[in-house]
Design an enzyme around this catalytic site. Structure first.
Site, PDB file in Angstrom:
ATOM      1  N   MET A 112       0.797  -1.227   0.000  1.00  0.00           N
ATOM      2  CA  MET A 112       0.000   0.000   0.000  1.00  0.00           C
ATOM      3  C   MET A 112       0.832   1.280   0.000  1.00  0.00           C
ATOM      4  SD  MET A 112      -1.465   0.020   3.915  1.00  0.00           S
ATOM      5  CE  MET A 112      -2.086  -1.663   3.820  1.00  0.00           C
ATOM      6  N   LYS A 113       2.100   1.186   0.333  1.00  0.00           N
ATOM      7  CA  LYS A 113       2.938   2.391   0.396  1.00  0.00           C
ATOM      8  C   LYS A 113       3.646   2.694  -0.924  1.00  0.00           C
ATOM      9  CE  LYS A 113       3.715   2.224   5.394  1.00  0.00           C
ATOM     10  NZ  LYS A 113       2.889   3.409   5.679  1.00  0.00           N
ATOM     11  N   PHE A 114       3.315   1.942  -1.958  1.00  0.00           N
ATOM     12  CA  PHE A 114       3.930   2.166  -3.263  1.00  0.00           C
ATOM     13  C   PHE A 114       2.985   2.956  -4.159  1.00  0.00           C
ATOM     14  CE2 PHE A 114       6.378  -1.296  -1.589  1.00  0.00           C
ATOM     15  CZ  PHE A 114       7.655  -1.111  -2.106  1.00  0.00           C
TER      16      PHE A 114
END
Length: 323
Positions: A112-114
């Site tokens: 999710m942090k990409f």
């Protein structure tokens, strides 16, 4: 299957060892003959990238390209070129968007942090055009990481791109729920400001004076619950600045938070939604309130009083920030 069982699985077969890929000429990454800091890629990753460069060279669009790009993305979800080629292949094959979105559900939760994950999802949603269900998925992701910037940015894009009243009507209740769980969730405060002030006028919010009163009351109530909550004070400032309202208009609310609680005294049990009193467990005086009162004094030309308040912050109430 447990994580331990998955870790014991043999690595996937290299593309160079697969008969169905024999017709592709792999292209190795161009390197200097003697690089100063060579990058040592895992064999599985190097093999997949070599074949990716091979299919790009021939502009192949096929189901096996989707298999290859998925393999690479699982190893490196930040590889933008692979994401872009995958999307172009999906469009060329007229592939099932439902199937791709289900795969992206898995990858978004895992990575999710990409940014690249969310950009690909955005491209899919522009074709898929089913945003209501997407809000539920975003809420699921935020339940795992409630302050993830990329997820919030994607939610705001979804709302503004489709701009459907059916979507917007859920936003303030959604934010309110998050702030009830954590009044210091700055991401939720930011989203509330976006919904109320930076995204147009929603049905029922045409009376902007009423909206301002509502938002001032909302931020004051959150401050009353937790006076040392910087996010709520920032929201209060933001509403005043956005609407050109003088800071002095909330002076009567702020002053009680700048005063020490008298020994043995309890908070007044008087319900005043416009100027709620500090809660009975609030630590007073509140440094954030004193800082706010400084701005009020500057606005009203009471510079000597502002200096007195700043001195009290530096020497007594907020010594950690003393210069």
């Amino acid at each position: 299957m447990s994580k331990d069982e998955r870790s014991e699985e043999p690595p996937p077969k290299l593309f160079s060892a697969r008969e169905e890929w024999k017709d592709v000429k792999p292209i190795e990454q161009t390197e200097l003959s003697n690089p100063l800091v060579p990058i040592f890629y895992p064999p599985e990753y190097k093999d997949a990238l070599d074949y990716f460069r091979g299919i790009v060279a021939t502009e192949e669009r096929s189901e096996r390209v989707l298999e290859l790009t998925e393999r690479i993305i699982r190893m490196n979800p930040a590889h933008y070129s692979v994401w872009q080629y995958r999307y172009e292949t999906l469009m060329a094959l007229n592939s099932s968007l439902e199937k791709e979105i289900r795969l992206m559900d898995e990858l978004a939760l895992a990575h999710m942090k990409f940014y690249q994950v969310w950009h690909h999802r955005k491209l899919l949603m522009m074709k898929h055009k089913r945003p209501l269900a997407e809000l539920s998925f975003i809420a699921k992701v935020l339940a795992m990481d409630v302050k993830n910037y990329h997820t919030w940015a994607y939610r705001q894009w979804l709302l503004t791109y489709f701009d459907d009243d059916e979507l917007w009507r859920y936003e303030l209740p959604f934010v309110d729920l998050l702030l009830k769980e954590d009044a210091r969730n700055n991401s939720a405060w930011h989203h509330r400001f976006f919904v109320v002030f930076d995204s147009g006028v929603r049905d029922g919010d045409e009376d902007r004076a009423m909206v301002v009163r509502r938002e001032l009351s909302y931020s004051k109530q959150k401050i009353a619950l937790a006076p040392n909550n910087l996010s709520a004070w920032n929201y209060l400032r933001g509403v005043l600045n956005k609407t050109g309202t003088k800071f002095g208009s909330v002076k009567s609310f702020v002053i009680p938070y700048t005063l020490p609680r008298e020994e043995g005294a309890s908070a007044e049990e008087v319900l005043d939604l416009d100027n709620p009193s500090p809660s009975s467990y609030a630590a007073l005086p509140c440094a954030l309130a004193i800082e706010f009162l400084v701005d009020v004094c500057e606005e009203e030309g009471e510079l000597n009083r502002a200096v007195e308040l700043l001195t009290s912050l530096a020497e007594e109430h907020d010594t950690m920030r003393k210069r």
